[in-house]
Design an enzyme around this catalytic site. Structure first.
Site, PDB file in Angstrom:
ATOM      1  N   LYS A 187       6.321   2.193 -14.116  1.00 14.38           N
ATOM      2  CA  LYS A 187       7.274   1.995 -13.009  1.00 14.38           C
ATOM      3  C   LYS A 187       6.590   1.352 -11.808  1.00 14.38           C
ATOM      4  CE  LYS A 187       5.854   5.361 -10.205  1.00 14.38           C
ATOM      5  NZ  LYS A 187       5.755   5.590  -8.796  1.00 14.38           N
ATOM      6  N   THR A 244      11.116   4.517  -6.791  1.00 17.71           N
ATOM      7  CA  THR A 244      10.005   3.644  -6.402  1.00 17.71           C
ATOM      8  C   THR A 244      10.473   2.237  -6.089  1.00 17.71           C
ATOM      9  OG1 THR A 244       8.793   4.858  -8.077  1.00 17.71           O
ATOM     10  CG2 THR A 244       7.620   3.093  -7.028  1.00 17.71           C
ATOM     11  N   SER A 250       7.033   3.265  -1.131  1.00 12.53           N
ATOM     12  CA  SER A 250       6.219   2.767  -2.245  1.00 12.53           C
ATOM     13  C   SER A 250       5.281   1.647  -1.810  1.00 12.53           C
ATOM     14  CB  SER A 250       7.131   2.253  -3.370  1.00 12.53           C
ATOM     15  OG  SER A 250       6.355   1.497  -4.284  1.00 12.53           O
ATOM     16  N   ASN A 252       3.465  -0.006  -3.860  1.00 15.92           N
ATOM     17  CA  ASN A 252       3.607  -1.067  -4.856  1.00 15.92           C
ATOM     18  C   ASN A 252       4.705  -2.030  -4.432  1.00 15.92           C
ATOM     19  OD1 ASN A 252       1.759  -0.222  -7.167  1.00 15.92           O
ATOM     20  ND2 ASN A 252       2.883   1.666  -6.728  1.00 15.92           N
ATOM     21  N   VAL A 275      -4.727   1.858  -2.458  1.00 20.88           N
ATOM     22  CA  VAL A 275      -4.770   1.424  -3.853  1.00 20.88           C
ATOM     23  C   VAL A 275      -3.340   1.095  -4.329  1.00 20.88           C
ATOM     24  CG1 VAL A 275      -5.422   2.064  -6.201  1.00 20.88           C
ATOM     25  CG2 VAL A 275      -6.738   2.940  -4.267  1.00 20.88           C
ATOM     26  N   GLU A 277      -1.572   0.727  -7.386  1.00 19.60           N
ATOM     27  CA  GLU A 277      -1.827   1.014  -8.806  1.00 19.60           C
ATOM     28  C   GLU A 277      -1.088   0.068  -9.750  1.00 19.60           C
ATOM     29  OE1 GLU A 277      -0.927   5.229  -8.302  1.00 19.60           O
ATOM     30  OE2 GLU A 277      -2.947   5.684  -9.007  1.00 19.60           O
TER      31      GLU A 277
HETATM   32  N1  LIG Z   1       2.155   9.576  -2.642  1.00 21.96           N
HETATM   33  C1  LIG Z   1       3.122  10.009  -3.433  1.00 21.96           C
HETATM   34  O1  LIG Z   1       4.237  10.244  -2.982  1.00 21.96           O
HETATM   35  C2  LIG Z   1       2.860  10.224  -4.898  1.00 21.96           C
HETATM   36  C3  LIG Z   1       3.843  10.848  -5.670  1.00 21.96           C
HETATM   37  C4  LIG Z   1       3.611  11.058  -7.030  1.00 21.96           C
HETATM   38  C5  LIG Z   1       2.401  10.658  -7.589  1.00 21.96           C
HETATM   39  N2  LIG Z   1       1.467  10.053  -6.814  1.00 21.96           N
HETATM   40  C6  LIG Z   1       0.204   9.674  -7.452  1.00 21.96           C
HETATM   41  O2  LIG Z   1      -0.811  10.533  -6.961  1.00 21.96           O
HETATM   42  C7  LIG Z   1      -2.060   9.836  -6.916  1.00 21.96           C
HETATM   43  C8  LIG Z   1      -2.634   9.962  -5.508  1.00 21.96           C
HETATM   44  O3  LIG Z   1      -1.739   9.303  -4.629  1.00 21.96           O
HETATM   45  P1  LIG Z   1      -1.742   9.592  -3.060  1.00 21.96           P
HETATM   46  O4  LIG Z   1      -0.506   8.975  -2.535  1.00 21.96           O
HETATM   47  O5  LIG Z   1      -1.999  11.014  -2.772  1.00 21.96           O
HETATM   48  O6  LIG Z   1      -2.999   8.709  -2.605  1.00 21.96           O
HETATM   49  P2  LIG Z   1      -3.780   8.770  -1.233  1.00 21.96           P
HETATM   50  O7  LIG Z   1      -4.365   7.419  -1.061  1.00 21.96           O
HETATM   51  O8  LIG Z   1      -2.942   9.348  -0.166  1.00 21.96           O
HETATM   52  O9  LIG Z   1      -4.954   9.826  -1.515  1.00 21.96           O
HETATM   53  C9  LIG Z   1      -5.895   9.703  -2.518  1.00 21.96           C
HETATM   54  C10 LIG Z   1      -6.907  10.846  -2.464  1.00 21.96           C
HETATM   55  O10 LIG Z   1      -7.890  10.612  -3.470  1.00 21.96           O
HETATM   56  C11 LIG Z   1      -9.164  10.709  -2.901  1.00 21.96           C
HETATM   57  N3  LIG Z   1     -10.092   9.817  -3.566  1.00 21.96           N
HETATM   58  C12 LIG Z   1     -10.195   8.473  -3.432  1.00 21.96           C
HETATM   59  N4  LIG Z   1     -11.201   8.025  -4.193  1.00 21.96           N
HETATM   60  C13 LIG Z   1     -11.742   9.102  -4.803  1.00 21.96           C
HETATM   61  C14 LIG Z   1     -12.814   9.281  -5.692  1.00 21.96           C
HETATM   62  N5  LIG Z   1     -13.540   8.251  -6.112  1.00 21.96           N
HETATM   63  N6  LIG Z   1     -13.076  10.538  -6.142  1.00 21.96           N
HETATM   64  C15 LIG Z   1     -12.342  11.595  -5.727  1.00 21.96           C
HETATM   65  N7  LIG Z   1     -11.308  11.481  -4.867  1.00 21.96           N
HETATM   66  C16 LIG Z   1     -11.017  10.248  -4.417  1.00 21.96           C
HETATM   67  C17 LIG Z   1      -9.012  10.339  -1.433  1.00 21.96           C
HETATM   68  O11 LIG Z   1     -10.036  10.909  -0.672  1.00 21.96           O
HETATM   69  C18 LIG Z   1      -7.649  10.941  -1.138  1.00 21.96           C
HETATM   70  O12 LIG Z   1      -7.810  12.295  -0.821  1.00 21.96           O
HETATM   71  C19 LIG Z   1      -1.761   8.391  -7.316  1.00 21.96           C
HETATM   72  O13 LIG Z   1      -2.097   8.212  -8.668  1.00 21.96           O
HETATM   73  C20 LIG Z   1      -0.257   8.259  -7.129  1.00 21.96           C
HETATM   74  O14 LIG Z   1       0.341   7.345  -8.011  1.00 21.96           O
HETATM   75  C21 LIG Z   1       1.662   9.828  -5.483  1.00 21.96           C
END
Ligand SMILES: NC(=O)c1ccc[n+]([C@@H]2O[C@H](COP(=O)([O-])OP(=O)(O)OC[C@H]3O[C@@H](n4cnc5c(N)ncnc54)[C@H](O)[C@@H]3O)[C@@H](O)[C@H]2O)c1
Length: 334
Positions: A187, A244, A250, A252, A275, A277
């Site tokens: 997605k 999304t 989003s 993306n 990032v 993704e």
């Molecule tokens: N943001 C959302 O609403 C949401 C909802 C569902 C799923 N997700 C998924 O969750 C995952 C995280 O998204 P997010 O929005 O929280 O991202 P974000 O950028 O807000 O946070 C990422 C976290 O990962 C940590 N991180 C980065 N590099 C790292 C490394 N090398 N080792 C360990 N930790 C590391 C960072 O310090 C940070 O705490 C993604 O895969 C995303 O697709 C996000």
């Protein structure tokens, strides 16, 4: 129960809030110890403005917090899942349930996130995936949200459901972890494509066409790889695709808008500043589609825009002028 969330980003923090609200002893770990200390002190996460962490929730940079944890949630970006899996491995036992919430496919190996975590932890524990239409900004404000907890082991799926479910976070179980994880990764590619449509100034008709035909592609590849057709029409599939592709939360989609407006993929990602993704998943999906021999014209086109410098407006015309088709006579449809 002791629950640890690895990754104190937007989603990790939102999920830790849910677990703390449910009365679990909850720790939020970040690989950046300074960031963890700031969160612990300020009780806020800058990515979730206006939300204060519940009292019971602790943040730490010490990975030893995993000692004795029954539930471990891996909430890092997908590119950091392998590294995090290696770090968590010494603390995992056969009784731990690990949950992946990251949305992606590993570059080069094309593994799903749960497969990486199985591999890094030596296949000793159950690994589930939690996914669905769920923006961290809304879950952390306790807005009603639904997700799917998927695991081939039904007891583990129910364990995850019990840990997370409450009156604002509704969890369904599923045995189809393949379908749930593929939906999550794919997605993001489609959200990028929808952003490109928006950036080109195209309308609601175009976006509905794109999302619906993209779902046909996702279902084709997903079924081919062992996912259940019904998953793609469910919360982790269609539900997450809708949220999304239509929301400014989003990254993306935001990157796609910039590409549609004429920026290169690298410029767009730099401007989004996080990032994206879907950019990486687009390459993996392109490889998987070729490997499996599955027709995925939309994913093929976005791959060509992102990696081969094709103009977005040219691929729109290309898609619209493909050979005539019958909607119901396709090999796979939901
Ligand atoms: N943001 C959302 O609403 C949401 C909802 C569902 C799923 N997700 C998924 O969750 C995952 C995280 O998204 P997010 O929005 O929280 O991202 P974000 O950028 O807000 O946070 C990422 C976290 O990962 C940590 N991180 C980065 N590099 C790292 C490394 N090398 N080792 C360990 N930790 C590391 C960072 O310090 C940070 O705490 C993604 O895969 C995303 O697709 C996000």
């Amino acid at each position: 129960m002791k629950a640890i969330v690895l990754g104190s980003g937007a989603w990790g923090t939102a999920l830790a809030i849910v677990l703390a609200d449910n009365g679990h002893e909850t720790w939020l770990w970040d690989h950046n110890a300074q960031r963890a200390a700031e969160v612990e002190k300020s009780r806020v996460n800058p990515k979730l403005s206006g939300v204060t962490l519940p009292e019971g929730l602790r943040a730490t940079g010490d990975i030893a917090c995993l000692t004795g944890a029954e539930l471990v949630v891996c909430a890092t970006p997908s590119i950091a899942v392998r590294e995090t899996g290696v770090k968590m491995a010494p603390y995992i036992s056969k009784d731990t349930v690990v949950v992946t919430v990251s949305k992606g496919i590993e570059r080069d190996t094309n593994l799903r996130m749960s497969e990486i975590l199985q591999e890094t932890t030596g296949n000793i524990c159950k690994v589930a995936a939690l996914s669905g239409p769920s923006h961290a900004e809304e879950v952390s404000r306790r807005m009603p949200t639904g997700c799917v907890a998927a695991c081939s082991d039904r007891r583990a799926a129910r364990f995850v459901q019990d840990a997370f479910m409450n009156d604002y976070f509704r969890i369904y179980t599923s045995y189809d972890i393949v379908g749930v994880e593929l939906s999550a990764a794919l997605k993001n590619v489609i959200a990028l494509s929808c952003g490109v449509c928006d950036g080109l100034g195209l309308g609601d008709n175009t976006k509905a066409l794109l999302m619906t035909r993209a779902m046909a592609e996702i279902t084709r590849l997903g079924e081919d790889m062992g996912g259940s057709r019904r998953t793609f029409g469910g919360l982790a599939g269609m539900g997450d695709l809708i949220v999304t592709c239509t929301s400014m939360h989003s990254r993306n989609r935001r990157a796609g808008i910039l590409i549609g407006q004429g920026k290169t993929a690298q410029e767009a990602m730099a401007e989004v500043g996080a990032v994206v993704e879907g950019y990486y998943a687009a390459e993996s999906v392109w490889q998987l589609a070729r490997r499996e021999g599955v027709e995925m014209p939309i994913c093929q086109c976005i791959y060509e825009v992102l990696y081969q410098g094709k103009q977005a407006k040219d691929v729109v015309r290309e898609l619209m002028t493909r050979a005539k088709k019958d909607e119901l006579l396709e090999k796979t449809w939901m």
